[in-house]
Design an enzyme around this catalytic site. Sequence first.
Site, PDB file in Angstrom:
ATOM      1  CG  ASP A 159      49.036  40.114  36.845  1.00 33.96           C
ATOM      2  OD1 ASP A 159      48.337  40.790  36.067  1.00 33.96           O
ATOM      3  OD2 ASP A 159      48.810  40.024  38.069  1.00 33.96           O
ATOM      4  CG  HIS A 160      49.565  44.397  36.852  1.00 31.37           C
ATOM      5  ND1 HIS A 160      48.909  45.528  36.403  1.00 31.37           N
ATOM      6  CD2 HIS A 160      48.637  43.648  37.499  1.00 31.37           C
ATOM      7  CE1 HIS A 160      47.639  45.451  36.771  1.00 31.37           C
ATOM      8  NE2 HIS A 160      47.443  44.323  37.432  1.00 31.37           N
TER       9      HIS A 160
END
Length: 274
Positions: free
Chosen positions: A79-80
């Site tokens: 994530d990210h």
Amino acid sequence: MKIKDKLKELTAQKVGLLATNYYNLETLHGVLKAAQATSSPLILQLTQSSIDYMGLEAAVALGREGLKQFHVEGWIHLDHGGSVELVQRCLDAGFDSVMIDGSELPFEENVKLTQEVVKRAVSYGAHVEAELGYVAKLGQSHLHDGFTQPAEAKRFVEETGVDALAISIGTAHGFYKEKPKLQIDLLQAIAQEVQERATLVLHGSSGVPDDQLIAAINHGICKINLATEIKNIFMKTLQNILAQNDEIDLRKVFPKATNAVVELVKQKLTIVNN
């Protein structure tokens, strides 16, 4: 089933796929128990902070073993991701999916960065997510006007070949100071431009009213990210327990906080499975 195929299948059915961050064994077991109880597939997400905290190999091993232990259909996702180097480490570690977040870069630089990650992911058979538009991160202003534009979304997806696109339609990371209002008309316009090529992703779902989440899923969103509410309910429950007793055996204390995560995620899964 590959995550890309699952997302396409669920998008066609207008069903959401919940993507939950985990931070330790307890939060991992919380989200997996909820998925098991509702017979739901689940994406397990790790940020760089969680990877740094647990260690990359340990974090992945926990996720993989947890999916087997609780018999949940699931995938592990970065994530990210903030750099190609981190993405590469995660690909080498066997992640099913990676996100490269160039959303704060100029459009052309975001395209170039995403193209590089897509190229690297091919030989691993990994799914790639990117972000276009302004979705406020923790500490950033929620007032910034940076909604994703349909024409730019189409161009971005075509030029990068990305599998999934996180878009800005009125959400933000963290809790909201006032009730968010998702731009469903804008979502529909974006979906018309890109849905044949890429899955649409909603970041910042913590605190979004149930009816708005359902509307988003019905109009093109499939992957729904949930993080802040998981951390919050685990820690608030733990703080309340510790304030009321002197127990030092974490094996007696942590399960109650884990159970609070279970109930939260079960509620969210009921919504996205609508």
